[in-house]
Each structure stands twice: as structure tokens, then as C-alpha cells.
Design a protein around this motif. Structure first.
Motif, mmCIF file in Angstrom:
data_model
loop_
_atom_site.group_PDB
_atom_site.id
_atom_site.type_symbol
_atom_site.label_atom_id
_atom_site.label_comp_id
_atom_site.label_asym_id
_atom_site.label_seq_id
_atom_site.Cartn_x
_atom_site.Cartn_y
_atom_site.Cartn_z
ATOM 1 N N ILE A 85 26.336 -27.049 -77.089
ATOM 2 C CA ILE A 85 26.119 -26.457 -75.767
ATOM 3 C C ILE A 85 24.685 -26.819 -75.367
ATOM 4 O O ILE A 85 23.723 -26.423 -76.030
ATOM 5 N N THR A 86 24.556 -27.597 -74.304
ATOM 6 C CA THR A 86 23.245 -28.137 -73.915
ATOM 7 C C THR A 86 22.949 -27.818 -72.452
ATOM 8 O O THR A 86 23.708 -27.111 -71.788
ATOM 9 N N ASP A 87 21.832 -28.360 -72.004
ATOM 10 C CA ASP A 87 21.410 -28.225 -70.598
ATOM 11 C C ASP A 87 21.357 -26.764 -70.170
ATOM 12 O O ASP A 87 21.879 -26.383 -69.126
ATOM 13 N N SER A 88 20.705 -25.941 -71.028
ATOM 14 C CA SER A 88 20.546 -24.510 -70.727
ATOM 15 C C SER A 88 21.891 -23.836 -70.483
ATOM 16 O O SER A 88 22.097 -23.134 -69.490
ATOM 17 N N ALA A 129 21.130 -41.264 -74.558
ATOM 18 C CA ALA A 129 20.589 -40.109 -73.831
ATOM 19 C C ALA A 129 20.130 -39.083 -74.855
ATOM 20 O O ALA A 129 20.650 -39.014 -75.983
ATOM 21 N N ALA A 130 19.145 -38.286 -74.477
ATOM 22 C CA ALA A 130 18.579 -37.284 -75.387
ATOM 23 C C ALA A 130 19.204 -35.921 -75.130
ATOM 24 O O ALA A 130 19.596 -35.594 -74.003
ATOM 25 N N TYR A 131 19.314 -35.122 -76.205
ATOM 26 C CA TYR A 131 19.736 -33.733 -76.052
ATOM 27 C C TYR A 131 18.638 -32.945 -75.325
ATOM 28 O O TYR A 131 17.438 -33.189 -75.525
ATOM 29 N N THR A 132 19.053 -32.020 -74.493
ATOM 30 C CA THR A 132 18.078 -31.150 -73.824
ATOM 31 C C THR A 132 18.578 -29.711 -73.877
ATOM 32 O O THR A 132 19.735 -29.436 -73.560
ATOM 33 N N TYR A 133 17.691 -28.826 -74.306
ATOM 34 C CA TYR A 133 17.928 -27.377 -74.266
ATOM 35 C C TYR A 133 19.269 -26.997 -74.909
ATOM 36 O O TYR A 133 20.175 -26.493 -74.268
#
Length: 918
Positions: A54-57, A35-39
């Protein structure tokens, strides 16, 4: 089968509960391993090289080991209070692998800050424990960002900063404290700030030294109570550069310079030295061309590496600036893939169990029939659920679209009015971070505050941002919470170009590491009519999504209630309509079970009532027909007993034909009145017939009671056959003896002499069948065993035995008869050489005779054995003793005479150890 159904039902229930409990393992593709890192907004690391991001906004924390394998993932929603939004703001880790996260608790709009909370996450992510929390009042005017920041761990303590109006405090908590109850931290040092310093970021965990930045783009070092400006130099020219995301490691302070699109560092021990560029945007684009300069989000420094986070990547560099690793995502442990695959297998197993259970219910419980009500519900429920799902989707989609449409209209209106709220002339006078909170800045700020209260709850979730357009570039000037640094470059997008060039209001949506937003952009003009900036207003999509979800949930609840009421009404109506059909079904079942006097009462005033009337007519006709057929059938059974037909495998007389026969082992019982010839001579012909019929009427039921049937009448007697267990025939014989006592009492009351009967019971193979000719048929039993049984009944009188039982019958019994019987020995009938073993069943004798036979049973049977062994003298002496005690024992007397004769005359060579009866 019942146990199997219960076991399957339990398995289905356990499977369903397991699916609910393990639902976090659900995935469409269980074989997906990456899976890719996002935000990404913040990153931390520990001594083992694990990465905490800390990811996903700001909505999730993911921990990966040094090889990029995911250890755990936790969501801020799991720790959220009702009617609030919780986001992660900072993170750090200790050597044991525990993570320490700062949670910012916001209102449902994602704007006003209610409080900050520090939690500890166990190394495997299984436990989240609160360590410290603080709450804020509405008067604190905190929007999106609280006063706690910069978590770090050192020497067994967790350090963090608390920002106040005019001071900065370094606090610490021991990392070995028990979680669960918030602790009170120790204040390490508090540094007072000058009035015009406007504190922004802080970093460091040295009790004597830390670093901080001001809103005017200055970087300071606070050491032993003294504050020294490190950047920019005091005599430097006005510049737009602004240090962001400061972090200290050794003697260096690292920070992000958005203006130069680079990560820089300076030597804190050399305040006059210029910062050196550590990592540039160009270096990142060489690795990944998709990286944007605004994607720099976080810095983390340890002794051997520096971690730089962008929106979707994590870059590890050596202190010399060399790239050590570049991560754009993570991979799941092998066990996760097996768990996901196992979850799919669990789904398949649950489906198989459910289908198997339903099939067993259908086959064994419903007997391959489905109730009409179930059929209707099976059709109605999916249709109702389908329409409910479609209606829910339509309503949720419409509600979401309407909310977004209304929000978009509201934002456009506000953005268009921005030109009247913000003076372009004042905006043009703001030229560098040094202008933070000067007269022009405050003029703009006060105008905005006059329209939009600082109280987050009264703003309906709205935020404001002002951009300055200068030298063909766009810069952020101010934001509601002042968390964005002044003159931070902002990318010029197509929407921005349209606003700047065409002067139109533009709206849209976007997501970055800080969150998800809906926005509207409007132009800002100076007094000459030139566009000098952009006014942006918007809302946090998290709040909008939550509000939409709440509305949709309420709508779904209403639809679900309506659906349940509808199903209840439909079920009630169906049950009512089917009640008449159930009445008919019950009546049909009663008729099928032989209840002919059935009449159904239906008052529905419709076709079902008419059907009920026709049913009553049919039932009446069937009842009349059955009565006639029953009379006829009963008449037939008087001549050919029904059990006789059953033995032949027939149900009624219509199935009988000449020559029907079967060979079967059966028990025969012959019951006959003794001395009937002499008795009948005292009666007239008419009296003889009446006596015989009264005799048979009295004794016949005992045979039928134990499953026998009468094959032939023998005057005042009968030959009865028992297809079942021979013990039933013996019970019938004893019953006949009991009936005789009652019968004789009745005769005595009428002044008649008592009678005596003899009974013989024998088991053998017999041939039963239909004999005669086409116009005259008769059921008959053909067997030499019948004649033998008739002879045995006659023998019973000579032996003084009331119930004579053969050894064949005794051995065929599943259960031996009661103890009131004795062995009579072996007998030879007439000239036949064949012998037969006989027993005297004296259970039905009079009480006096039964007692005498019981007392003499042992010597009698011993004497019989002596007789059979040829010891006639000894046998005679024992028989004498038996007769002396029981003078009514004819069998003992007969044996006595034979023993005396054989003792005196001897026996022939043909003697077969049996007592010969002529």
C-alpha cells in the motif's frame, strides 16, 4: 475519393477513441522502466514471493513479483464513492495470488469514517470485488481509522478483527466465495476486555489464540479465553517503549519499538522473557543513510522471511535477522514499455491521419479554398481556448492559493489559541503510556472535545495532536482518534525547534505514509511560563485538494459555458455579416453559369450594401453586353456551326483563321428529296425558295438533336456530319423518316402531294477546315467519302431503300442497330473496282413495307449470298419468291434481273462478286 474521405474519417475517430480508451498507457518518457516506492504504509507477501504494498499515502496498491516486476497498480480513487475519500488500511494475499484489501471510507475532509470495506483483487488486478462492508454512524465518533483491522489469510479463509468498545472479535470469510455482493462473516471468537485495557492493535488468525496491544503500551496474548500480558513484564519499571505494528509468526510476536528505533520480537511461549532486538535503525542506515527512524511503517511475517517496510523501502529478512533483499522501487514489464511506446506511435499515427484527412478535405472537398467563416473560427477558437486555459490556470492557481492561505491563517489562529485550550500543568503530569486516559489526560481531552466536536462533519476537517517536550525530546501524547500510540517519539524539526525555543506559531505542509497534511504548531506553557509541549492542528490535504478541484471544476464549467456562448455569438455575428457576401457570391455564380437576369438585394446600410449596388450596375452592363455578343455569335453560328468549331478545337469565330484544319473520322448523313427536279418545275422561283426553307426548317432539328451539324445544303436536302458515335447518325436518320411522315400529313391537310426523301449514312476519315481567302472564309469538308455518300443517297432510290447504311458505319457503332435492317450485299459504284457493303435500315419505313421486309429478310439475305457465290440460278429463284411476297422490293428485282443476265450470259473475269451499279 468520397470513400477514401469516409475511410480516413472513420480511422481518425477510431484512433481518437483508442487514445481515450488507452490513456492509462500515456507517459512522457515511454522508455522509463523503473519507479521508486513512495510513502509505503502496509506490505503483504504470498508464497510465490510477490510483494503487495500500500503506497502513495494509502492511495494505491502495487503488486510486484519476486524479481521486482510490477504486476498491477490499482488506485483507491477508482473504487471511491461520490463525495468521499477512500484509503487502503490493510492488505493480505492468498496462495492463488488474490489480494485482500481493507478500504476505509472517509468524508470529503478525510476525517470522519463512514465505513470499512474489504475487497478482493484478482491476481492480475483486472477485477476488484467487494466481499464485506460495514457502515458507521456519527455517534461512533470514528476519525481516520475504522474498527476493522489486521487482514490475514490461512487455510482458505480470510481472517480479520473487529474492535468494539470493550471487546475484540476475530471473524473469517471463505476465500472461495463469489465476489460482487457483500457477505456476512462468521464470528470465530470474541474476547471481552477489562475496563482499563483500551484495545489498540490485534493480530493472529488462530481460532484459539491471538495477540493484541492496549493504548497503555501493553502486549497481551488471548488464548482459550484467558488473557496473559507478554510485554512489558508485570514488575517492570515505568517505560516509554510502546509495541506497534504487531505481527505473529510461529511462536514469535514481532513489533516496532519507535522509542528504541528497532524491530523487536519476543517468544509468546515464554511470557517472562525479555524481547530481543531483531532489526535496528543503525542496520538500516548502513544500507541506506537516508532512512529515518520514524519511517518504520509495517511488518509482515511468513515462515521463511520477515518483511519490514519503511516509508520508501521494503526490507526482507530471514528469521535469523539476516537481510535477504532491499527494494526501493520496482520495474515495469517489458510489455508495458512496448504499450507506452505503442501509445506514442498511436499518437503519431493519429496526427498523420488527421493531417492527411484535413489535407484531403482541403484539396478535394474545399478545392484548396477555406471558407471565410472557417478562417475566422480557426483564428478565434485557438485564441479563446488559449485565454480560457490561461484564465483557468490563473483562477485555479488563485483559488488554490487563497484556500491554502485562508486555511493557513485559520490553522495559525487555532494553534496560537492552543495554550488556552491545553493546560501545560496537566500535560507535564503525563510521563508514560501508563497515563493513558488518567485524570490529567481526560482533562485535556475534554477541553479539546468541548471546542472540537468528535463529529467529523462539524469539524470542517480539522484534527488536533498534542506533543510533550521532555528531556530535550518530543513525544506524541494524544490525537483525535487515539490511533497514534502515546509517547511515540517524534523528530525534532526546524519548525518544532522554533516553536520550542522562540514560542512562535509555525505552519507548513508535509506528506508521509499516513497522508498529506497542512499544519500549524503552537507552544504549550505550564503555569511557570515554561514551554512543555506543542499543540498541532491541521487539515488533510486530500480533502483540501478535492475541495479545490471541485471549485476549479465548477469555475472551468462556467468558463467553458461562457466560452461556448462567446463562440456561438461570434459565429452568429460572422454568419450574419457573411450572409451579404454569400448573396454576392451566389449572384456571381449565377452570372458565371449564364443567368444574366440577376439582381442582388442587400439592406445592411454599410459598405457591403454599396458593393451590392455596384454589383447590380456591373451585372446590368454585362447583361447588355452579353445580349449583344450572343446575337452576334448566333449570327456567326448560322454560317459556321458551333459543332464545326468544336471539332476544330475552337470556341468562337474569333479564334478561326485561314487554313485551320483537322483530320477526323466522322459519320456523314446525306438526306435529299427525290425527284426534286421534276417537282421544282411546277413551282415559281419564289415558291421554290419558300419550299426549300420550309423543308430545311422541318428536317434540320433532327440532325442537331443527335449531335450532328449541317455542313452543306443540297437544295431540299443536306450533308450533315456527326463527330460522335455513328449510332447517333442512324438515330437521326430514323428521326428524319418519322419527321417525313408528319410533314407529309401536314402537306396532305393543305392539299399538297406527299414527297419522298432518300438517306445515306457512311463513316470515313474526312478533312475539315477553313477555306477561302482573308476577306471570305468558309468551313468545308474535303473527302472522297463525301462524294461517295452523295452517290449512295442516289443509289438508295434505285434500290427502293429509304435509309442506306454502309458496313463502315455499322462496324463503328458501339451498339448494333435494332433488328429492322437487312444486308443488301456488296456493290460496285460506276467503273471503280472498289466495292462497298451496304445495308437497308427499314426501321423508318411505313408499317406495311417494314412488315414485308422483315418477313422476307432471311430469304433475301440467303439469295444475296447465293448471288455472291455465283449460284445465279438458285439466287434468281429465291429473289423471285421474295418479289412475289413483296412486289415493292426494288433491290430484289434488281438482283433478279442481274441473276438472270449473269445466268444466261455469264460473268467476266473481272467480276468481283458485287452488284455493279452504273
Amino acid at each position: 475519393m468520397k470513400g477514401k474521405l469516409i475511410a480516413l474519417l472513420l480511422a481518425v475517430v477510431v484512433g481518437a477513441l483508442s487514445l481515450v480508451t488507452l490513456r492509462e498507457h500515456w507517459t512522457v518518457n515511454p522508455f522509463a522502466n523503473e519507479a521508486a516506492y513512495t510513502y509505503i504504509s502496509r506490505v503483504a507477501t504470498d508464497s510465490d514471493g510477490a510483494i503487495y504494498a500500500i503506497t502513495d499515502s494509502k492511495k494505491a496498491i502495487r503488486k510486484t513479483n519476486a524479481s521486482g516486476k510490477l504486476i498491477y497498480s490499482v488506485s483507491s480513487a477508482d473504487d471511491a464513492d461520490p463525495n468521499t475519500i477512500t484509503l487502503y488500511s490493510s492488505i493480505s494475499a492468498d496462495e492463488a495470488g488474490n489480494a485482500y484489501a481493507l478500504e476505509t471510507i472517509l468524508d470529503s475532509y478525510g476525517l470522519r469514517v463512514y465505513g470499512d470495506r474489504i475487497v478482493r483483487i484478482s491476481p492480475d488486478g483486472s477485477r476488484i470485488e467487494p466481499l464485506y462492508s460495514t457502515n458507521y454512524e456519527a455517534a461512533d465518533n470514528l476519525l481516520r481509522v475504522g474498527n476493522i483491522q489486521s487482514l490475514s489469510v490461512k487455510d482458505g479463509f480470510l481472517y480479520f478483527f473487529r474492535k468494539d468498545t470493550s471487546s475484540a472479535s476475530l471473524l473469517k470469510l471463505p476465500t472461495d466465495i463469489a465476489g460482487g455482493a457483500p457477505q456476512q462473516p462468521e464470528v470465530v471468537r470474541t474476547t471481552e476486555m477489562a475496563n482499563n485495557r483500551y484495545l489498540n492493535e490485534m493480530t493472529g488468525n488462530d481460532e484459539n489464540q491471538f495477540f493484541f496491544t492496549s493504548k497503555r503500551g501493553r502486549l497481551f496474548k488471548a488464548e482459550n479465553g484467558e488473557v496473559v500480558q507478554l510485554y512489558p513484564a508485570k514488575n517492570a519499571e515505568t517505560q516509554l517503549n510502546f509495541p506497534v505494528g504487531i505481527v505473529a509468526e510461529g511462536s514469535y510476536v514481532y513489533f516496532i519499538d519507535y522509542h528504541d528505533a528497532a524491530v523487536k520480537r519476543l517468544d509468546a511461549g515464554k511470557p517472562e522473557s525479555a524481547p530481543e532486538t531483531f532489526l535496528t535503525f543503525d542496520q538500516l542506515t548502513d544500507i541506506d543513510p537516508k532512512v529515518e527512524w520514524s519511517d518504520f511503517t509495517s511488518l509482515t511475517a511468513t515462515g521463511d522471511r520477515i518483511i519490514v517496510a519503511t516509508g520508501d523501502q521494503i526490507v526482507a529478512l530471514s528469521p535469523a535477522g539476516d537481510v535477504l533483499s532491499y527494494e526501493t522501487g520496482y520495474h515495469y514489464p517489458q510489455s508495458d514499455m512496448w504499450l507506452k511506446l505503442g501509445y506514442w506511435l498511436l499518437i503519431v499515427a493519429e496526427a498523420v491521419l488527421a493531417v492527411t484527412f484535413l489535407r484531403l478535405v482541403y484539396v478535394h472537398l474545399f478545392r484548396r479554398r477555406v471558407f471565410l467563416l472557417l478562417k475566422q473560427l480557426a483564428l478565434i477558437i485557438p485564441v479563446v481556448l488559449l485565454f480560457m486555459a490561461g484564465l483557468s490556470y490563473s483562477v485555479s492557481h488563485s483559488v488554490s492559493a487563497e484556500i491554502k492561505k485562508n486555511t493557513d491563517s485559520q490553522l495559525k489562529l487555532l494553534a496560537g489559541n492552543g495554550r488556552y485550550l491545553v493546560s501545560g500543568d496537566n500535560l507535564e503530569k503525563l510521563n508514560s503510556p501508563k497515563d493513558f486516559r488518567n485524570e490529567d489526560y481526560l482533562t485535556i481531552k475534554q477541553r479539546l472535545n468541548g471546542v472540537f466536536s468528535q463529529n467529523g462533519e462539524s469539524r470542517d476537517g480539522l484534527y488536533n495532536t498534542i506533543y510533550r517536550y521532555m528531556d530535550g525530546k518530543l513525544y506524541i501524547i494524544m490525537d483525535d482518534d487515539d490511533s497514534v500510540t502515546m509517547f511515540q517519539p517524534f523528530p525534532v524539526s526546524e519548525d518544532n525547534i522554533r516553536v520550542l525555543q522562540e514560542g512562535v506559531v509555525v505552519s507548513g505542509e508535509w506528506e508521509d505514509s499516513t497522508g498529506q497534511w497542512m499544519y500549524a504548531l503552537g507552544p504549550l506553557y505550564n503555569s511557570e511560563g515554561d514551554i512543555v509541549g506543542i499543540y498541532e492542528t491541521g487539515k488533510d490535504m486530500t480533502g483540501i485538494s478535492k475541495s479545490t478541484s471541485e471549485i476549479v471544476v465548477n469555475i472551468l464549467n462556467i468558463i467553458a459555458i461562457i466560452g461556448l456562448v462567446l463562440l456561438f455569438v461570434i459565429t452568429l455575428m460572422t454568419v450574419y455579416l457573411l450572409s451579404s457576401i454569400r448573396k454576392l457570391r451566389r449572384s456571381v455564380n449565377l452570372i458565371a453559369s449564364g443567368e444574366w437576369d440577376v439582381k442582388v438585394q442587400i439592406r445592411t446600410r454599410d459598405e457591403v450594401e454599396e458593393l451590392g449596388e455596384r454589383f447590380n450596375m456591373m451585372a446590368s452592363s454585362i447583361r447588355q453586353y452579353i445580349q449583344e455578343m450572343t446575337k452576334l455569335s448566333n449570327s456567326y453560328f448560322r454560317f459556321v456551326p458551333q459543332p464545326f468549331l468544336k471539332v476544330l478545337g475552337k470556341k468562337n469565330m474569333t479564334q478561326i483563321s485561314l487554313g485551320e484544319q483537322t483530320n477526323r473520322r466522322m459519320t456523314m448523313l446525306v438526306c435529299n428529296m427525290r425527284q426534286f427536279t421534276e417537282f421544282s418545275k411546277t413551282l415559281t422561283t419564289d415558291e421554290n425558295f419558300r419550299f426549300i426553307n420550309s423543308f430545311l426548317k422541318e428536317f434540320g432539328p433532327a440532325v442537331r438533336e443527335y449531335g450532328g451539324f449541317t455542313s452543306r445544303y443540297l437544295g431540299p436536302g443536306m450533308l450533315s456530319m456527326f463527330p460522335g458515335e455513328p449510332g447517333e447518325a442512324l438515330k437521326a436518320a430514323i428521326k428524319l423518316r418519322e419527321t417525313l411522315e408528319t410533314y407529309n400529313r401536314k402537306r396532305g391537310y393543305s392539299g399538297y402531294e406527299p414527297i419522298e426523301i432518300g438517306i445515306a449514312v457512311h463513316t470515313a476519315d474526312v478533312m475539315l477546315g477553313i477555306i477561302g481567302e482573308e476577306q471570305r472564309l468558309e468551313g468545308s469538308v474535303v473527302s472522297t467519302a463525301v462524294e461517295l455518300t452523295l452517290e449512295l443517297e442516289k443509289l438508295s432510290g434505285k434500290l427502293g431503300v429509304n435509309v442506306l447504311l454502309t458496313e463502315d458505319s455499322l462496324r463503328s457503332m458501339k451498339k448494333l442497330p435494332p433488328g429492322s435492317y437487312r444486308k443488301l450485299g456488296s456493290f460496285q459504284m460506276g467503273e471503280e473496282q472498289q466495292t462497298i457493303e451496304l445495308f437497308d435500315v427499314f426501321e423508318g419505313d411505313s408499317e406495311h413495307i417494314r412488315k414485308l421486309k422483315q418477313e422476307t429478310k432471311e430469304p433475301f439475305e440467303r439469295a444475296v449470298e447465293l448471288f455472291r457465290s455465283g449460284r445465279f440460278y438458285d439466287a434468281r429463284e429465291v429473289f423471285v419468291a421474295v418479289v412475289k411476297k413483296n412486289r415493292y422490293d426494288l433491290a430484289a428485282k434488281l438482283y433478279f434481273f442481274e441473276c438472270d443476265r449473269y445466268f444466261q450470259e455469264g460473268v467476266s473475269e473481272q467480276w468481283n462478286n458485287a452488284l455493279k451499279i452504273s
